[in-house]
Design a protein around this motif. Structure first.
Motif, PDB file in Angstrom:
ATOM      1  N   UNK A  22      -2.622  17.888  43.394  1.00  0.00           N
ATOM      2  CA  UNK A  22      -2.338  17.606  44.966  1.00  0.00           C
ATOM      3  C   UNK A  22      -3.007  18.701  45.475  1.00  0.00           C
ATOM      4  N   UNK A  23      -4.061  18.401  46.238  1.00  0.00           N
ATOM      5  CA  UNK A  23      -4.993  19.184  47.147  1.00  0.00           C
ATOM      6  C   UNK A  23      -4.613  18.987  48.753  1.00  0.00           C
ATOM      7  N   UNK A  24      -4.157  20.204  49.156  1.00  0.00           N
ATOM      8  CA  UNK A  24      -3.516  20.285  50.327  1.00  0.00           C
ATOM      9  C   UNK A  24      -4.314  21.129  51.344  1.00  0.00           C
ATOM     10  N   UNK A  25      -5.246  20.483  52.315  1.00  0.00           N
ATOM     11  CA  UNK A  25      -6.059  21.205  52.988  1.00  0.00           C
ATOM     12  C   UNK A  25      -5.452  21.327  54.467  1.00  0.00           C
ATOM     13  N   UNK A  26      -5.569  22.576  55.175  1.00  0.00           N
ATOM     14  CA  UNK A  26      -4.852  22.657  56.416  1.00  0.00           C
ATOM     15  C   UNK A  26      -5.735  23.514  57.221  1.00  0.00           C
ATOM     16  N   UNK A  27      -5.601  23.358  58.555  1.00  0.00           N
ATOM     17  CA  UNK A  27      -5.798  24.266  59.826  1.00  0.00           C
ATOM     18  C   UNK A  27      -4.472  24.532  60.328  1.00  0.00           C
ATOM     19  N   UNK A  28      -4.164  25.591  60.893  1.00  0.00           N
ATOM     20  CA  UNK A  28      -2.910  25.951  61.396  1.00  0.00           C
ATOM     21  C   UNK A  28      -2.992  26.383  62.806  1.00  0.00           C
ATOM     22  N   UNK A  29      -1.561  26.211  63.408  1.00  0.00           N
ATOM     23  CA  UNK A  29      -1.458  26.221  64.939  1.00  0.00           C
ATOM     24  C   UNK A  29      -1.678  27.821  65.011  1.00  0.00           C
ATOM     25  N   UNK A  95       5.430  19.447  63.077  1.00  0.00           N
ATOM     26  CA  UNK A  95       5.983  19.699  64.608  1.00  0.00           C
ATOM     27  C   UNK A  95       5.507  21.312  65.101  1.00  0.00           C
ATOM     28  N   UNK A  96       5.291  22.125  64.208  1.00  0.00           N
ATOM     29  CA  UNK A  96       4.898  23.336  64.655  1.00  0.00           C
ATOM     30  C   UNK A  96       3.573  24.178  63.981  1.00  0.00           C
ATOM     31  N   UNK A  97       3.526  23.953  62.806  1.00  0.00           N
ATOM     32  CA  UNK A  97       2.560  25.112  62.050  1.00  0.00           C
ATOM     33  C   UNK A  97       1.205  24.522  61.914  1.00  0.00           C
ATOM     34  N   UNK A  98       0.999  23.073  61.680  1.00  0.00           N
ATOM     35  CA  UNK A  98      -0.465  22.421  61.276  1.00  0.00           C
ATOM     36  C   UNK A  98      -1.007  22.026  62.414  1.00  0.00           C
ATOM     37  N   UNK A  99      -2.265  22.248  62.620  1.00  0.00           N
ATOM     38  CA  UNK A  99      -3.178  21.520  63.635  1.00  0.00           C
ATOM     39  C   UNK A  99      -3.514  20.243  62.866  1.00  0.00           C
ATOM     40  N   UNK A 100      -4.079  20.278  61.668  1.00  0.00           N
ATOM     41  CA  UNK A 100      -4.219  19.330  60.879  1.00  0.00           C
ATOM     42  C   UNK A 100      -4.123  19.572  59.503  1.00  0.00           C
TER      43      UNK A 100
END
Length: 117
Positions: A22-29, A95-100
């Motif tokens: 499972x590859x989880x790529x993120x940008x955070x708020x 709702x809070x932590x991830x921009x995308x």
């Protein structure tokens, strides 16, 4: 899944295929209240899933985070995906932590590694 600032700088070793990733790529708020605590709890929970093999994590200076979770089989991955605390953390993340974010699930058919020794 996390910042992993105290994690050793080495990738997880290769596993005997087949297995799943499972590859989880993120940008955070900017809003990160409660993230570290929730992340620590998610790591505790995923490590307890029978068939969880480990994870790698990287963070770029620009803010892209990539976590790869390794699972022995689809049942282990499904158990993690449907865990109620994990589902609640996902909702809070949106709702809070991830921009995308992007999630990729793949079955690994070939795997090998190298360590200078």
């Amino acid at each position: 899944m996390s910042d992993h600032s105290d994690a050793p700088v080495a990738p997880i070793g290769a596993f005997e295929p087949p297995y799943y990733v499972a590859v989880f790529s993120t940008t955070r708020t900017q809003e990160q209240d409660g993230y570290r605590e929730t992340n620590a709890r998610m790591e505790e929970l995923v490590r307890a899933v029978p068939g969880f093999l480990g994870m790698d994590h990287a963070q770029t200076p620009g803010g892209l985070g990539i976590t790869v979770g390794y699972f022995r089989d689809a049942d282990a991955l499904a158990q993690w995906r449907t865990n109620e605390e994990h589902r609640a953390a996902q909702r809070r993340g949106r709702a809070e932590w991830y921009e995308s974010y992007t999630l990729h699930i793949a079955k690994v058919e070939r795997s090998h590694g190298y360590t200078r020794g």
